[in-house]
Design an enzyme around this catalytic site. Sequence first.
Site, PDB file in Angstrom:
ATOM      1  N   ASN A   6       0.862  -1.195   0.000  1.00  0.00           N
ATOM      2  CA  ASN A   6       0.000   0.000   0.000  1.00  0.00           C
ATOM      3  C   ASN A   6       0.899   1.246   0.000  1.00  0.00           C
ATOM      4  O   ASN A   6       1.691   1.454   0.923  1.00  0.00           O
ATOM      5  CB  ASN A   6      -0.899  -0.050   1.248  1.00  0.00           C
ATOM      6  CG  ASN A   6      -1.830   1.151   1.319  1.00  0.00           C
ATOM      7  OD1 ASN A   6      -1.413   2.280   1.037  1.00  0.00           O
ATOM      8  ND2 ASN A   6      -3.064   0.930   1.710  1.00  0.00           N
ATOM      9  N   HIS A   9       0.942   6.323   1.709  1.00  0.00           N
ATOM     10  CA  HIS A   9       1.675   7.326   2.488  1.00  0.00           C
ATOM     11  C   HIS A   9       2.850   7.955   1.746  1.00  0.00           C
ATOM     12  O   HIS A   9       3.424   8.927   2.212  1.00  0.00           O
ATOM     13  CB  HIS A   9       2.042   6.772   3.861  1.00  0.00           C
ATOM     14  CG  HIS A   9       0.786   6.473   4.636  1.00  0.00           C
ATOM     15  ND1 HIS A   9      -0.182   7.434   4.835  1.00  0.00           N
ATOM     16  CD2 HIS A   9       0.315   5.328   5.174  1.00  0.00           C
ATOM     17  CE1 HIS A   9      -1.199   6.892   5.496  1.00  0.00           C
ATOM     18  NE2 HIS A   9      -0.921   5.617   5.700  1.00  0.00           N
ATOM     19  N   HIS A  42      -5.633   3.532  -1.597  1.00  0.00           N
ATOM     20  CA  HIS A  42      -6.969   3.845  -1.082  1.00  0.00           C
ATOM     21  C   HIS A  42      -7.334   5.231  -1.590  1.00  0.00           C
ATOM     22  O   HIS A  42      -6.761   6.230  -1.157  1.00  0.00           O
ATOM     23  CB  HIS A  42      -6.931   3.814   0.457  1.00  0.00           C
ATOM     24  CG  HIS A  42      -8.268   3.997   1.101  1.00  0.00           C
ATOM     25  ND1 HIS A  42      -8.461   3.854   2.456  1.00  0.00           N
ATOM     26  CD2 HIS A  42      -9.490   4.317   0.590  1.00  0.00           C
ATOM     27  CE1 HIS A  42      -9.734   4.078   2.739  1.00  0.00           C
ATOM     28  NE2 HIS A  42     -10.376   4.372   1.628  1.00  0.00           N
ATOM     29  N   ARG A  44      -9.408   7.825  -1.122  1.00  0.00           N
ATOM     30  CA  ARG A  44     -10.380   8.257  -0.106  1.00  0.00           C
ATOM     31  C   ARG A  44     -11.274   9.347  -0.663  1.00  0.00           C
ATOM     32  O   ARG A  44     -10.884  10.109  -1.550  1.00  0.00           O
ATOM     33  CB  ARG A  44      -9.650   8.784   1.128  1.00  0.00           C
ATOM     34  CG  ARG A  44      -8.862   7.722   1.877  1.00  0.00           C
ATOM     35  CD  ARG A  44      -8.335   8.291   3.180  1.00  0.00           C
ATOM     36  NE  ARG A  44      -9.387   8.389   4.157  1.00  0.00           N
ATOM     37  CZ  ARG A  44      -9.591   7.529   5.151  1.00  0.00           C
ATOM     38  NH1 ARG A  44      -8.784   6.511   5.307  1.00  0.00           N
ATOM     39  NH2 ARG A  44     -10.581   7.692   5.986  1.00  0.00           N
ATOM     40  N   ARG A  48      -7.204  12.741   0.665  1.00  0.00           N
ATOM     41  CA  ARG A  48      -6.110  13.253   1.510  1.00  0.00           C
ATOM     42  C   ARG A  48      -4.740  12.738   1.074  1.00  0.00           C
ATOM     43  O   ARG A  48      -3.735  13.322   1.419  1.00  0.00           O
ATOM     44  CB  ARG A  48      -6.359  12.925   2.982  1.00  0.00           C
ATOM     45  CG  ARG A  48      -6.266  11.473   3.317  1.00  0.00           C
ATOM     46  CD  ARG A  48      -6.290  11.241   4.818  1.00  0.00           C
ATOM     47  NE  ARG A  48      -7.614  11.366   5.369  1.00  0.00           N
ATOM     48  CZ  ARG A  48      -8.009  10.737   6.490  1.00  0.00           C
ATOM     49  NH1 ARG A  48      -7.145  10.010   7.161  1.00  0.00           N
ATOM     50  NH2 ARG A  48      -9.220  10.864   6.957  1.00  0.00           N
ATOM     51  N   GLU A  69      -8.625   0.363  -2.802  1.00  0.00           N
ATOM     52  CA  GLU A  69      -9.531   0.382  -1.638  1.00  0.00           C
ATOM     53  C   GLU A  69     -10.493   1.537  -1.833  1.00  0.00           C
ATOM     54  O   GLU A  69     -10.096   2.626  -2.259  1.00  0.00           O
ATOM     55  CB  GLU A  69      -8.738   0.601  -0.356  1.00  0.00           C
ATOM     56  CG  GLU A  69      -7.907  -0.587   0.033  1.00  0.00           C
ATOM     57  CD  GLU A  69      -7.103  -0.312   1.298  1.00  0.00           C
ATOM     58  OE1 GLU A  69      -7.376   0.691   1.991  1.00  0.00           O
ATOM     59  OE2 GLU A  69      -6.203  -1.095   1.571  1.00  0.00           O
ATOM     60  N   THR A 100      -8.150   3.513   8.222  1.00  0.00           N
ATOM     61  CA  THR A 100      -9.344   2.664   8.304  1.00  0.00           C
ATOM     62  C   THR A 100      -9.427   2.105   9.721  1.00  0.00           C
ATOM     63  O   THR A 100      -8.469   1.510  10.211  1.00  0.00           O
ATOM     64  CB  THR A 100      -9.236   1.502   7.278  1.00  0.00           C
ATOM     65  OG1 THR A 100      -8.846   2.045   6.027  1.00  0.00           O
ATOM     66  CG2 THR A 100     -10.557   0.781   7.138  1.00  0.00           C
ATOM     67  N   GLU A 150     -10.777  -9.715   3.110  1.00  0.00           N
ATOM     68  CA  GLU A 150      -9.514  -9.317   3.752  1.00  0.00           C
ATOM     69  C   GLU A 150      -9.799  -9.194   5.242  1.00  0.00           C
ATOM     70  O   GLU A 150     -10.639  -8.392   5.664  1.00  0.00           O
ATOM     71  CB  GLU A 150      -9.009  -7.980   3.194  1.00  0.00           C
ATOM     72  CG  GLU A 150      -7.718  -7.539   3.899  1.00  0.00           C
ATOM     73  CD  GLU A 150      -7.160  -6.216   3.367  1.00  0.00           C
ATOM     74  OE1 GLU A 150      -7.442  -5.846   2.217  1.00  0.00           O
ATOM     75  OE2 GLU A 150      -6.436  -5.568   4.137  1.00  0.00           O
ATOM     76  N   HIS A 190      -3.553  -4.690   7.844  1.00  0.00           N
ATOM     77  CA  HIS A 190      -3.746  -3.504   8.676  1.00  0.00           C
ATOM     78  C   HIS A 190      -2.865  -3.568   9.921  1.00  0.00           C
ATOM     79  O   HIS A 190      -2.948  -4.521  10.692  1.00  0.00           O
ATOM     80  CB  HIS A 190      -5.207  -3.275   9.103  1.00  0.00           C
ATOM     81  CG  HIS A 190      -5.486  -1.812   9.278  1.00  0.00           C
ATOM     82  ND1 HIS A 190      -5.272  -1.166  10.449  1.00  0.00           N
ATOM     83  CD2 HIS A 190      -5.880  -0.876   8.382  1.00  0.00           C
ATOM     84  CE1 HIS A 190      -5.545   0.113  10.276  1.00  0.00           C
ATOM     85  NE2 HIS A 190      -5.915   0.322   9.037  1.00  0.00           N
TER      86      HIS A 190
END
Length: 237
Positions: A6, A9, A42, A44, A48, A69, A100, A150, A190
Site C-alpha cells: 500500500n 503514504h 486507497h 479516499r 487526503r 480500496e 481505516t 480481507e 492492517h
Amino acid sequence: MKLSVNIDHIATLRQARMTNEPDPVTAAALAELGGADGITVHLRQDRRHIQERDVEILRRVIKSKLNMEMAVSMEMVKIALKYKPDICTLVPESKDEVTTSGGLDVSMFADKIQEVAGNLLAAGIGVSLFIDPGIEQVKACHRLGMRVVELNTGDFAKNAGNSYAKLELDKIAKSVTYARKLNFTLLAGHGLTYQNVRPIAAIEEIEELNIGHSIVANAAFVGMKEAVARMKELLAC
Ligand code: PXP
C-alpha cells in the site's frame, strides 16, 4: 505468501506540500522491483493522499495487480469502472479517522454492499470485503455471494506482545478455517509491521497480505525496493 504494498503514504508526503514528489508511481515501480505482488491504493473520498490521477497512471504503468480500496459508494464505483483496477477492496470510511478504523459491518450494510459489489463484478473487477475477524462477518459475506475477504489484523497488531494479541490471533485463525471451508480467497492486513507480521504470515491459508505504513516508513531510510524485499523475506520464512 504474496504481498500487496500500500503506497498511500508516499502520496501523504507529497500532499503535505501539495507538490509532485515523492511520486507514488515511482514508488510502485520500485516496490515491484523489490518483489511486490500487487500495489494497493486507497482513493479516499476526501482525497487526503492518493488522487484520481494516481490511479489513472498506476493502472497504465504497474505490471502486477492493482487493488483499489474504496468506500461503499456509487461515486467510487464510477471511478473504478473508469480505471478498472484488478480488484476493489470495500472498506468503511469516515472523515475523522486517521486510517481505516475497523472492518465493514456486512449484515448492516448488506444492500449497499451488494449494489456496489454487483456493479464492480459485472464489469469484471474483483471485489474483496474488509472485515473484522469473526464467523458472523464471514457468514454475512457468504450470504451475499462474495468470494474474497480481507481480514482486519489491526487489533492483533495493536496488541502485539500482550495476551490480547493471542486471543485475536486465535480469532483470525478460526475465521480463516471457517472461510476456507466456504472456499473464500483470504487476504489480511492492517497495522502489520516487520516486528509483528510473522504469526500472521505463518497462517498458510492466507494468500496475500496488504501492508503499507510500515513498509513506507522503512523505505524512508533504506529505499522502497529494499524495504519491500525485506518484508517479502519475512513472508517466506
Ligand atoms: N488493509 C486495509 C483495508 C487498509 O485500509 C489498510 C490501510 O490503508 C491496510 C490494509 C494497510 O494498513 P497499514 O498501512 O497499517 O499497513
